[in-house]
Each structure stands twice: as structure tokens, then as C-alpha cells.
Enzyme design. Structure first.
Site, PDB file in Angstrom:
ATOM      1  N   LYS B  79      -3.319   4.045 -60.435  1.00 28.87           N
ATOM      2  CA  LYS B  79      -3.933   4.916 -59.432  1.00 28.87           C
ATOM      3  C   LYS B  79      -5.433   4.668 -59.365  1.00 28.87           C
ATOM      4  CE  LYS B  79      -4.154   9.844 -58.201  1.00 28.87           C
ATOM      5  NZ  LYS B  79      -3.761  11.208 -58.633  1.00 28.87           N
ATOM      6  N   SER B 149      -1.489  13.574 -55.165  1.00 30.02           N
ATOM      7  CA  SER B 149      -2.474  12.580 -54.819  1.00 30.02           C
ATOM      8  C   SER B 149      -2.124  11.170 -55.307  1.00 30.02           C
ATOM      9  CB  SER B 149      -3.823  12.986 -55.410  1.00 30.02           C
ATOM     10  OG  SER B 149      -3.766  13.040 -56.815  1.00 30.02           O
ATOM     11  N   SER B 173       0.141  16.406 -58.611  1.00 32.65           N
ATOM     12  CA  SER B 173      -0.090  15.042 -58.111  1.00 32.65           C
ATOM     13  C   SER B 173       0.747  13.951 -58.756  1.00 32.65           C
ATOM     14  CB  SER B 173      -1.572  14.686 -58.246  1.00 32.65           C
ATOM     15  OG  SER B 173      -2.332  15.372 -57.287  1.00 32.65           O
TER      16      SER B 173
END
Lengths: 441, 441
Positions: B79, B149, B173
Site C-alpha cells: 500500500k 483505503s 481499511s
């Protein structure tokens, strides 16, 4: 100029820039001369590059007056566990020798935006996580430790090599060097300031802190970092008269040597003589586990924090950190949760106690800085406050048997940082004037 | 090889390297072909550089067998809020466009040491702190969101562009993209894994997590990151028979749509049919403040976290983050402490409840991934568990009215991550087999 520029506090420096009596380049030159003269003895800088400092200074001089930030041209020293673009961040670890991640910590972003002159990086114990000292020495007596882990930051502020500096505290790493070097040191409320880009030891304990030679300078930094109470103090105290203090010796009072014992007595006497009310209080017994709980959380968090370095270069890691990862401490996850949750439950209880006073006075250290630079000393009087997340300000003014400085800590409830600064201002005035210790530097 | 290399799980990949039927270069080539084919649709990568991936792969092929790490040659997606040497870290923020701090996050140090093949960086919402989606799409239906996210990380694992991936969770997330993309997702106990080098939103909430298409792969990652219970499980469960589960709809059950309602019923029915005990439980009423408290802590911590970017480039910051810094939320420091301390007090209480079961089953999401990629969806079923610091595993197997995947979360007490993985292994088997949803990718 009444004095050499390097001797100015941050606030005085701003004044001199403002009235046009000093340029940032002149100031930087003066600081660099002082550093050049003192670095061989105090050894407080892990990195300082004169050319880079002067380039920054010249650039700052070109900033039009109306665009200048609240710390325009003020030199600041940064503990070497905080990332800075353009400078190495080495954590006093051979694993990170000459390592230079090109990223600014959140605190550095705020400082640069405020116009600060980032001078360089100051020595720390390994990862700000051991008590093994060196190479920095105490500027008041180079045979003694400046404390740790923010060794260099405490030392340079005391030694007029920087007016202000950043440190970090997980046990007593901001307050202890504050006391040992005879300067102001503030550990704000936990998580009230960004800790982005600051090497992690313990998420729930690590706190950014700062050093200065005046409370006004602490207030400047607090403002730049956005420290704000729910009800910011609207008027300043005229003096300590009428203020209510508690004096708390804590559950580890037997660790206090003659210097701290005398300072606690003298500190209270001075305040009383000026019309303050000083009441002795004791911790409720449920607080007695705090020192053990802090130790359990610290070592358990160290297990997680140093796993990467342990895997990659265990042989280059301090033995105490290897032991954290190896769980030599013997703490289980269950022990950790008992400590973590236990401390959590005490925080609001402490806040309720502290709310009854303008500040609580506690020891900063067992005594003056001990001889030798091998060990940076004990955090026994600090770790409980780090765990409780409360703001702490070391106020200098006292001295030990060998004439070395000793400070006392002012403490309050979480998120009353601005209120505590106002109290520190008037307390500092009388303790510095009447507490007997004066810097000879 | 029975299949294209890109389709292998991490564990299968290791097996193929071990028996000599696959090289890392062949594997990397296959993954890169898949990425090349799918990136225009799924848009899950913020950065992937084929030359760099192949170079790493060739270097890994040269490592002698006895020196290979536990993730030797396994591709992993990261990420884009986690620092990686040699690759940009952009946080989906214009402020950090093309920014490349030359530093590895702690998790990346551990992955590299374990021999992982770092493929590239996956899309995130801005700073992993907003719900504004894009550009990533759901690989099962590109008109729908992959969640957030950790949008890209969930999507690439579902889409066979990587077998495993790193995400982070502050609200929901990690778990939400797990459910929306039909993959396994694990949010371990808070602070049990290093979070060094991972952008901060909230210190007390942010948690590193990971994605996979099998529980064995989650176990591999858990081992590399050092997740360990006080009593690591010594033998695996044969199946769910005899296991004790609680089914907890939570205080926000009215947010559950038909997909999640059906999944909760079906999940329990399957377990009962296989001889497990499933008891419905409810939160004690004192837990009802959790959603509000989480929101208060999140937004207040956002005030601190985004102050640097706000000062430097407010106009390039998402409106919601500007509002955090401006305190548009209206939360005082007093409110924050009430929330912070209130959550702290609930953690041991939750652990005591969870300890009565092998796992507690709760919703992962309100329903299947909604249409549109503008919003990444709601964390309403996740934020309470993030606040309570407990391990959570999203197990796929169910589906919504439009055939999109829905998962359920297995939850337990803090620091029982290894035990939860063993339960997820046997639960996943029956839910994946009998829960109706199967990936068509």
C-alpha cells in the site's frame, strides 16, 4: 548587540532580526564559531555542516519581512532519531551509519515552514532506547554525562550552541537531560504533536519534546507545533502568589539523593515565601505499580520495534535491544495487557488529582548528573509521567553537591500544556533567581 | 505447472520454487503479464516498474537454496502509505507526487529479509484517511469500488496480480476491501507488528494488515512479522466440529443490507451443520458509545497528523482532512480524553467476552461493494474492532444480490492472533465451499 549572537534565546533572536540589528547569516556564523570551539569537548553533534547552515541562513535573510515565519532564522538542533531532508539520520546505530532518508519528519516540516534554521543533528543513545552514553559530555563538567537519550540536544542548549532543540522521551529522555544540563525541557501531552518521521520505540510512550533556556522559547515552540488547551490561558500570572501547588515525592522517593531532596525542599520554600500555597500529597496506592508497568510496556514494545534491525543485523544491535526482541525480560502478552490497561485506567484518575492544583512539583532526576559518560543515568522519576501522558516541564534553578544543576518537574493534567507553560514562567523566575544554581558557561 | 504462475498462492509458489518447477524470474514474468493485461481496467497500482521487479527476481534466483528466506521469491504488493526504498511513496496526495524517501518501513525490512519480491505500490485513498475512491476499480465488476483505503492491495490479490499484499487500517481499511474483493484480510492485534515507516493517521488506531487468497498465506506473513500468542496453538483443528462461536450483530446492525444479513445467517447455519456451537450474543450496553468514540479519536488525531501538510499546502489537502485540522468536528480535548479513556476501559472487558469462544462472528461490511468508485464505502462494522485493538480476519465465501463477494469477520481477544488463524483455516474451508460465492477471475 548587547552580547554575542550565539548567546541569544530564540525570542531575543527574533527581536534582533525584527529591529534589524542582526542578520540570520551573522547569527549562523556566531553559532558555528561556538560549535567549532566547543564540539571537541562537548561532542554533542552527530552532524553539523557549516556550509549547509550558512546557505540556509542566507536564504532566510532573503525572505521579505512580511513573509517571515514565527521562528524565522532561529537555530534549532534536532535529535538524531528524527528524519531531516539533506542530513543523515543515524540513530547512533552502526546499522544506519551515514544513512540519509530524504524525508522530513512532521515536526521538521512545521519548523521549516515556521522559518527555523535547522542546524544539524544531535547525539542520542542508540535508537533513543539505551542508557549507554557517549560521546557527548556535560557542558558544565565534561567528566559527567549530559543525560540521555536526548544527550546532544540538552547539551547544546545549555552550552549556547543552539537556543532550542528537539528531543524525544520514552522513559525520561527529555526531562533528564534538561535537569542534568540546567535548561528548560518540555514533554508535552502524548500525541498532541505529530510524531511522523521519528524512530519508534514505544507507540504509547514515545513523545516529542523540546529544550530552551527560557519559558518564552518553549511557548514559541508550543505554538508552532499547535499545542492548545481547551481553554487557552487568557492572562499571564503576575507571579506565584496565590497559585496552588502540590508537592509529590512519588513512590520512588528513596531513589532521591541529597541534591534532589534539597531542591524539593528549597523549591517549595521559595514558592511559599512568595505567597504560593504548597501542599504535600501522595500517590493513591493503586499508582504504585506504575514503574513496573512502564518497564513492561517499554520492553514489550521494544520487542516489536527492533525486530527489523534484529533480523537484519542482530550483531550490530545493543545487547539490551536484542534482549527485548528475545523476550529475555520474561513478560508475556498477558502481562503486557495488564500493564497497558492498568496504566490506561490511571490516566483519568491522575488528571482528576492534578486538576486541583495549578501544578504538581515532582523530582526530575535522582540527583545532579553523575560522574562518567558511560551511563546516561536513571529515568526512575520520569517514566511514570511518560506513561500517564501528561505534560511535564523541567525548571532549572537548583544544584547538587558538586555544583551541577538540578531541576524540578512541573506536571499537570493531559492537554493543559498551555496552562502549565504559564505556571512554569512565574515559577522559573523565582527558582532561577533564588535557587542558587547559575550557569558559568 | 498445473496453472499459470500468477494464479499461485504464496504457499504454492514456495512449493514450486522448492521442487524446482518454477524460477522467480518466470514467476515475476507471469505476474507482470497479468498486471499488464489488467492494470488498464483495475488501476490498482500506483507504481510498478517491470525492470525493477525482474532485476529483484533474478537476484533472488541466485540465492542458494539453504540461504532462502520464508517468503523467498513471493510477490507482494505494498500500500502506497508505506515507505519502500527504490520506489516512490505518494500517499495518493499531490503534495507527495513522485516523492521517494530512501527508507524502508519496518515491515518492508522484514519482508526483504524473508526474501519477498516487492512488486510495487498499490493505490490508497489520500493518506489512507479519506473515503474518496479512485482510480482503482473492483476486479469483479469495474463499475464498483474495491473499497478503501487499501483499495489497490485488496484488488490486486483478488485479481491474481499479487498473491499477498500489505494494507493498513484506521477505521475499516483492511477488512472492507477484503470483503468487497472476496479475499482473506487480517488486521492483527494493534502494535503487535512494527509500524515504523507507515504514514500516521492515528497512533492508537492505525494497524498494519495483510491480504491473501488463503489462510496459509496469512500464517506465513504472521510468522515473518513475528505475531505470536502466549500459548501458540500446538495442533490444528480437524474441522469446525466442536468449536464454539458467538454471533454478534453489533449496535449498528440496522446498517446491514440484505447481503450481509443473509451471510450472517448462512455463515452460522453452515457452522452448525458441521457440528459447531453458535450462540448469539449482544454487546453490553456500555459498548454502545464505541462508534462515536472511534470517530472522536480519529478526527482529533487527524488534527495532529495533518497539521504539517495543512501548514505547507492546505489547498492540496482533501477537505475532510482540512476540517480535522480546523477542528470543524467540534470535539474538545476533553471529549477526546473521554473517548480515549472510555475505549481503553472497554478493551479488557471485550477480551473477557471473547475468551469464552473460539471466535466471534461479526459483519465485515454493510453489504456487497456498492456501485461507483467515488466512495470506498463504510467502515461502520470495523471501526469498533480497530478501537478495541483485537485481531480480525475477513473470511470470504458469501455473496450479495448482484453476485459480488461478501465476507464475515472472525474476531477474538488481543494477542490471540495465531489461535484466530487456526480457526479461520477451518471456517474458511466450509464457508468457501458452501457459502455460494466463487471468484470468476
Amino acid at each position: 548587540m548587547p552580547t554575542e549572537p550565539y548567546r541569544l534565546t530564540a525570542s531575543q533572536c527574533l527581536q534582533a532580526y525584527n529591529d534589524g540589528s542582526l542578520t540570520v547569516e551573522e547569527y549562523a556564523t556566531s553559532i558555528l564559531q561556538r560549535v567549532n570551539e566547543r564540539q571537541p569537548t562537548v561532542k554533542a553533534w552527530a552532524h553539523i555542516e557549516p556550509t549547509q547552515v550558512l546557505e540556509q541562513a542566507r536564504a532566510l535573510d532573503k525572505v521579505p519581512k512580511h513573509q517571515r515565519g514565527p521562528l524565522h532564522g532561529v537555530g534549532i538542533a534536532v535529535k538524531d532519531v528524527i528524519y531531516t531532508k539533506g542530513m543523515p539520520t543515524q540513530h547512533n546505530s552502526p546499522i544506519y551509519a551515514n544513512d540519509q532518508p530524504e524525508v522530513d519528519a512532521g515536526s521538521i516540516v512545521l519548523l521549516r515552514h515556521a522559518g527555523a534554521l535547522i542546524l544539524g543533528k544531535t547525539t542520542t543513545t542508540e535508537f533513543a532506547a539505551t542508557v549507554e552514553g557517549g560521546p557527548a559530555t556535560n557542558p558544565h563538567d565534561s567528566t559527567r554525562t549530559p543525560g540521555g537519550s536526548s544527550s546532544g540536544s540538552g547539551a547544546v542548549v545549555a552550552d549556547f550552541q543552539a537556543p532550542i532543540a528537539l528531543g524525544t522521551q520514552t522513559g525520561g529522555s527529555v526531562i533528564r537531560p534538561g535537569s542534568f544540563n540546567g535548561v528548560y525541557a518540555m514533554k508535552p501531552t502524548w500525541a498532541a504533536i505529530t510524531r511522523e518521521g521519528q524512530k519508534i520505540y514505544s507507540l504509547i510512550l514515545d513523545t516529542l519534546g523540546f529544550y530552551s533556556r527560557s519559558v518564552d522559547d518553549l511557548k514559541l515552540l508550543a505554538s508552532v507545533f499547535g499545542l492548545k488547551d481547551d481553554q487557552p490561558p487568557t492572562n499571564h500570572h503576575d507571579g506565584v502568589k496565590g497559585l496552588k501547588f502540590a508537592l509529590l515525592r512519588t513512590m520512588v522517593w528513596e531513589k532521591a539523593g541529597p541534591g534532589t531532596q534539597a531542591a524539593m525542599k528549597k523549591g517549595a520554600d521559595i514558592l511559599r515565601a512568595h505567597g504560593a500555597e504548597v501542599t504535600e500529597i501522595q500517590f493513591p496506592s493503586e499508582f504504585n505499580k506504575l514503574p513496573d508497568w512502564h518497564s513492561c510496556v517499554l520492553k514489550s514494545d521494544g520487542r516489536v520495534a527492533f525486530r527489523p534491525e534484529y533480523q537484519v543485523a542482530k550483531d550490530q544491535l545493543d545487547k539490551s535491544l536484542v534482549e527485548h526482541v528475545d523476550e529475555a525480560h520474561g513478560y508475556t502478552r498477558k502481562d503486557y495487557l495488564e500493564a497497558f490497561d492498568g496504566i490506561s485506567a490511571l490516566r483519568p484518575k491522575w488528571d482528576a488529582i492534578a486538576a486541583q492544583y495549578d501544578a504538581v512539583i515532582v523530582p526530575s532526576v535522582p540527583d545532579e548528573a553523575p560522574e562518567g559518560i558511560e551511563s546516561t543515568g536513571s529515568a526512575v522519576f520520569n517514566s511514570m509521567w511518560t506513561a500517564l501522558h501528561v505534560p511535564v516541564i523541567n525548571v532549572p534553578g537548583f544544584q547538587g553537591e558538586h555544583g551541577m544543576p538540578i531541576g524540578l518537574s512541573l506536571i499537570t493534567a493531559r492537554y493543559h500544556d498551555q496552562a502549565l507553560l504559564e505556571v512554569a514562567k512565574v515559577v522559573g523566575k523565582v527558582w532561577e533567581e533564588e535557587g542558587r544554581w547559575h550557569s558559568k558557561l
